[in-house]
Design a protein around this motif. Structure first.
Motif, short mmCIF file in Angstrom:
data_model
loop_
_atom_site.label_atom_id
_atom_site.label_comp_id
_atom_site.label_asym_id
_atom_site.label_seq_id
_atom_site.Cartn_x
_atom_site.Cartn_y
_atom_site.Cartn_z
N ALA A 37 0.83 -1.21 0.00
CA ALA A 37 0.00 0.00 0.00
C ALA A 37 0.87 1.26 0.00
O ALA A 37 0.54 2.24 -0.67
CB ALA A 37 -0.94 -0.01 1.20
N ALA A 38 1.98 1.24 0.73
CA ALA A 38 2.87 2.41 0.78
C ALA A 38 3.51 2.66 -0.58
O ALA A 38 3.76 3.81 -0.95
CB ALA A 38 3.94 2.18 1.83
N SER A 39 3.73 1.61 -1.34
CA SER A 39 4.35 1.77 -2.65
C SER A 39 3.40 2.37 -3.68
O SER A 39 3.82 2.79 -4.75
CB SER A 39 4.87 0.42 -3.16
N ASN A 40 2.13 2.43 -3.33
CA ASN A 40 1.13 2.99 -4.26
C ASN A 40 1.07 4.51 -4.25
O ASN A 40 0.25 5.09 -4.95
CB ASN A 40 -0.27 2.43 -3.95
N GLY A 41 1.87 5.14 -3.41
CA GLY A 41 1.89 6.60 -3.43
C GLY A 41 1.23 7.22 -2.23
O GLY A 41 1.50 6.84 -1.09
N ASP A 42 0.31 8.17 -2.48
CA ASP A 42 -0.32 8.99 -1.43
C ASP A 42 -0.92 8.12 -0.33
O ASP A 42 -1.87 7.41 -0.54
CB ASP A 42 -1.39 9.87 -2.05
N ARG A 43 -0.34 8.24 0.86
CA ARG A 43 -0.78 7.40 1.99
C ARG A 43 -1.95 8.01 2.74
O ARG A 43 -2.63 7.32 3.49
CB ARG A 43 0.39 7.17 2.94
N SER A 44 -2.18 9.30 2.58
CA SER A 44 -3.22 9.98 3.36
C SER A 44 -4.63 9.49 3.02
O SER A 44 -5.52 9.55 3.85
CB SER A 44 -3.14 11.49 3.17
#
Length: 157
Positions: A37-44
């Motif tokens: 999930a972190a590798s997918n970009g925007d974490r917010s």
């Protein structure tokens, strides 16, 4: 200073199994999901990332709790005990005033299961029974009121 965590061998195995499941199975899966999930970009606004981080905190809290309980464990094996006196791990058969039989096993706090008749050694009922022996009459104070019972049998199994 910590209190002893009295526990039966079966209860200890249950705690160890939960610890193993969390550390060897569930936590690695959640870490993998969070990393993805972190590798997918925007974490917010990434629900997988946010839920995964929350679940990791829950797992870590539970692992910390289990580690402490296992460190403080004082194993009491009922198979190595005998006698007519009610001690930790005893299975006690009581007869109430109506002649009905009630069976309790006095176990550790991590093992309690009231529906199966397993009560914590720190419960008011267990405290009233501990130290008594076969044939004694015991006054139990329950939310429903006070009840007098007679100890019919004490077993260590």
């Amino acid at each position: 200073m910590s209190d002893k965590n009295y526990i039966t061998p079966a209860g200890l195995e249950k705690l160890k199994a939960e610890y193993h499941e969390l550390m060897q199975v569930e936590r690695p899966k959640v870490v993998e999901i969070v990393a993805w999930a972190a590798s997918n970009g925007d974490r917010s606004e990434n629900a997988d990332y946010q839920y995964g981080k929350r679940r990791l905190r829950e797992i870590d809290r539970r692992v910390h709790f289990l580690t402490k309980r296992l460190e403080d464990a004082e194993v009491v094996d009922p198979l190595k005990m005998s006698g007519e006196k009610v001690l930790f791990s005893a299975t006690v058969t009581l007869a109430n005033e109506d002649g009905e039989e009630i069976v309790y096993q006095i176990v550790g706090e991590d093992e309690l299961d009231p529906k199966a008749g397993k009560i914590s050694w720190r419960s008011p009922v267990a405290k009233a029974l501990l130290g008594k022996k076969l044939g004694d009459e015991v006054r139990l104070v329950k939310p429903s009121g006070e009840e007098f019972v007679t100890i019919e049998n004490v077993e260590y199994k």
